[in-house]
Design an enzyme around this catalytic site. Structure first.
Site, short mmCIF file in Angstrom:
data_model
loop_
_atom_site.label_atom_id
_atom_site.label_comp_id
_atom_site.label_asym_id
_atom_site.label_seq_id
_atom_site.Cartn_x
_atom_site.Cartn_y
_atom_site.Cartn_z
N GLU A 60 -6.27 0.81 6.35
CA GLU A 60 -7.66 -0.50 6.60
C GLU A 60 -8.61 0.04 7.03
OE1 GLU A 60 -4.16 -0.82 6.82
OE2 GLU A 60 -4.23 -2.79 5.61
N HIS A 129 1.85 -11.41 10.60
CA HIS A 129 1.31 -12.03 9.95
C HIS A 129 0.43 -13.75 9.41
CE1 HIS A 129 3.42 -9.23 8.06
NE2 HIS A 129 2.47 -8.73 6.65
#
Lengths: 328, 318
Positions: A60, A129
């Site tokens: 990321e 999440h």
């Protein structure tokens, strides 16, 4: 008018802008043949090739660095972080680098990228999440933060964001991906920093973001049967913020309920409340400003617990009813 | 290979860096500098040798210890000194200071206040150059400390899998602030990590300008040919502390003195005199001129206006 889902509207915006501007490319985890974890970029690699729809390793920070460096040298990348929770791993590049480069360099550089990322709970994916972390980025000068709530808005805001010369955090909602709505086929832009009154009403104003716009509209529909007319305002971009539209609405109704999914403490609602309280709308307020937001807890896995972790339609109905009846 | 004129120019650059940083230190002591600074005195061959291997249109990303990179990349010393002193005429209009000097037009995409901050940006720049089919390369400096950050791993891997035109130059100056490389690494050479990413790794004597130049030249050639990145480790030493807060408690005076005997400038100068490229007198003249240009830059910076308060919010957004 033709209907598209929110996900299809995003895909159409990406496709149209990539056709129009060869500097635009997509980069992220599994955005190629897989089509992204939520299928948003499905089919784009077939159309534009692996050179413009770039699958990355699970890196990321690397993605954030890649879009920063590419934007700094003439490209207009659209990055994807698979879940907003993972933006934590990318934040050094976003917060310290991309957001500050222009200012630190005396206005002599620009970093025009869009970083798309899905936020929000409701999928049973639990605490890592499901977060809504928009306010972290609202807090960083140099970044813009966009949070579309409808298929029409998401297309127009994405096109505007890609054409904008600043780094933009573009926050989608997982539960909106399948929601359908009217979307014109031709490309169009919605200027960043323009709120929209999604429903007009006289009794109170709800300022809501992302999926909470949809839930607030459903709540307003129910309340209409009780003769409570709710006005729903969607800021659409949190930064820059169209303060005027919000203030004007509150001056009209005299009551305001702020609804967002993110945890209440330190959330965007506090900022909105302060703006309203500090504006000319203050004198028009007939009741305290009320915030309805996610509980200050990580999102739980259990279906019921997850459901009750963030505002639902019935919570909005209840809060709005109390406010409209002067019970607050 | 470098001709005599080029070699004299590189000596001039090294002296200019030394002069800039000695002056910077002096200005700081005089209380004329607001904030901190990180001096690269003793590391000049690493910056000059590496950038000498680039074309003028190639790009660099620099570090918090970036004065040398900036000067070697051809910065205007007046604008640089003005930035150091926080003036409106500086490269960044006084908004960046020592740690953020950038000369984007000149190919310097900026120093960086975050250790390792430039390493992932280099991936994006390399990707951009490749996608635009531009014939340039990006050289990214970082220190030994940055090689132990996560971004190093993510970025080097990405640069390698996509064969990006990047040259990673690790300036191993022996200490990450106070933490010795001997304690921070279980391997002898930082460049050994290159193997893990499938790229060549080279360790050179970072105080030997020609060795740095040759190693980086190879890496540049490879990058420009589309063969991908290289990791070069320049083994060197910073004579001064990490920043102005450093009391040198973690190393001995003897160690510092021993490295001062390996001064990269003296070494290159002696080499050029032995080669007959210049005489002692000519070398002295180059040195004196370097100090004179710095004095002129200080005069320019001191005479320059401060940014006005009305402009404080400019440049946050386009």
């Amino acid at each position: 008018m033709r209907e598209l889902s929110y996900a299809e509207a995003i895909r159409e915006a990406l496709r149209q802008e990539m056709q129009r501007d060869e500097r635009v490319f997509i980069i992220g985890e599994d955005v190629g043949v897989y089509g992204g974890a939520f299928g948003v970029t499905l089919g784009l690699v077939e159309e534009f090739g692996e050179e413009r729809v770039i699958d990355t390793p699970i890196s990321e920070l690397g993605i954030a660095g890649a879009i920063t460096g590419a934007a700094l040298t003439g490209m207009r990348p659209v990055g994807e972080i698979m879940f907003m929770d993972f933006i934590t791993l990318a934040s050094e590049q976003l917060v310290n680098q991309a957001a500050k480069i222009r200012f630190m360099f005396g206005g002599k550089a620009k970093v025009p990228f869009v970083l798309r990322t899905p936020a929000g709970s409701g999928t049973g994916a639990a605490a890592q999440h499901s977060q809504s972390l928009e306010n972290w980025f609202v807090h960083i000068p140099g970044l813009k933060v966009v949070m579309p709530s409808t298929p029409y808005d998401v297309k127009g805001l994405l096109l505007a964001s890609i054409r904008d010369d600043n780094p933009i955090i573009f926050i989608e909602h997982k539960l909106l991906y399948k929601v359908k709505g009217a979307v014109p086929e031709e490309p169009y832009t919605i200027p960043l920093g323009t709120a929209e009154v999604k429903r007009e009403g006289r009794d109170l104003t709800i300022v809501a973001t992302s999926i909470m716009v949809k839930r607030s509209l459903e709540a307003a529909e129910q309340l209409a049967h009780e003769d409570i007319e709710v006005e729903v305002v969607d800021p659409r971009t949190l930064k820059p913020l169209d303060e005027e539209t919000i203030i004007r609405s509150v001056m009209k109704t005299g009551r305001v309920l702020i609804v967002h999914e993110a945890c209440k403490t330190g959330g965007y609602g506090g900022e909105l409340a302060a703006i309203i309280a500090g504006s000319e709308a203050f004198d028009y307020l007939d009741a305290p400003i009320v915030r309805l937001a996610g509980r200050d807890i990580p999102i739980p896995y259990n279906r019921d617990l997850e459901y009750h972790a963030v505002p639902q339609v019935e919570n909005i109905v209840e809060a709005a009813r109390q406010l409209a009846r002067g019970e607050v | 290979m470098l001709n005599s004129r080029q070699k004299r120019e590189l000596l001039r650059q090294m002296y200019t860096i030394r002069a800039f940083e000695e002056k910077a230190e002096q200005l700081y002591t005089l209380g004329k500098i607001h904030g901190t600074m990180h001096l690269s005195i003793g590391m000049e061959a690493s910056a000059v040798g590496a950038i000498a291997a680039l074309r003028p249109d190639d790009l660099i990303l620099s570090t918090h210890r970036g004065h040398g990179h900036c000067i070697a990349k051809g910065a205007d010393l007046k604008l640089m000194m003005a930035e150091f002193m926080g003036k409106e005429t500086g490269y960044c209009r006084g908004r960046g200071g020592s740690m953020h000097i950038a000369d984007v037009e000149g190919g310097n995409l900026g120093a960086n206040g975050v250790v390792g901050g430039g390493i992932p940006i280099a991936v994006g720049v390399g990707l951009s150059l490749k996608m635009q089919k531009r014939d340039q390369i990006i050289l990214c400096f970082f220190g030994d400390g940055a090689a132990n950050l996560g971004p190093f791993h993510e970025a080097l891997n990405m640069a390698a899998i996509w064969k990006l035109p990047v040259v990673y130059v690790c300036e191993n100056n022996q200490y990450a602030m106070s933490f010795s490389v001997k304690k921070a690494f279980a391997i002898e050479r930082i460049s050994d990590r290159a193997a893990a990413y499938g790229m060549p790794g080279v360790t050179v004597d970072g105080n030997d300008l020609m060795a740095v130049y040759q190693a980086v030249s190879q890496a540049v050639k490879r990058a420009r040919a589309g063969e991908g990145p290289t990791l070069i480790e320049n083994v060197t030493y910073r004579w001064r502390g990490h920043s102005k807060s450093d009391a040198n408690r973690y190393r001995t005076r003897e160690e510092i003195e021993a490295w001062k005997q390996k001064c990269p400038i003296k070494r290159f100068r002696t080499q050029l005199i032995e080669e007959g490229v210049l005489t002692e007198e000519e070398a002295d003249q180059i040195e004196q001129e370097a100090y004179a240009t710095i004095d002129a830059a200080v005069a320019f910076a001191e005479a320059s206006p401060e940014p006005t308060l009305e402009t404080i919010e400019e440049g946050v957004y386009v």
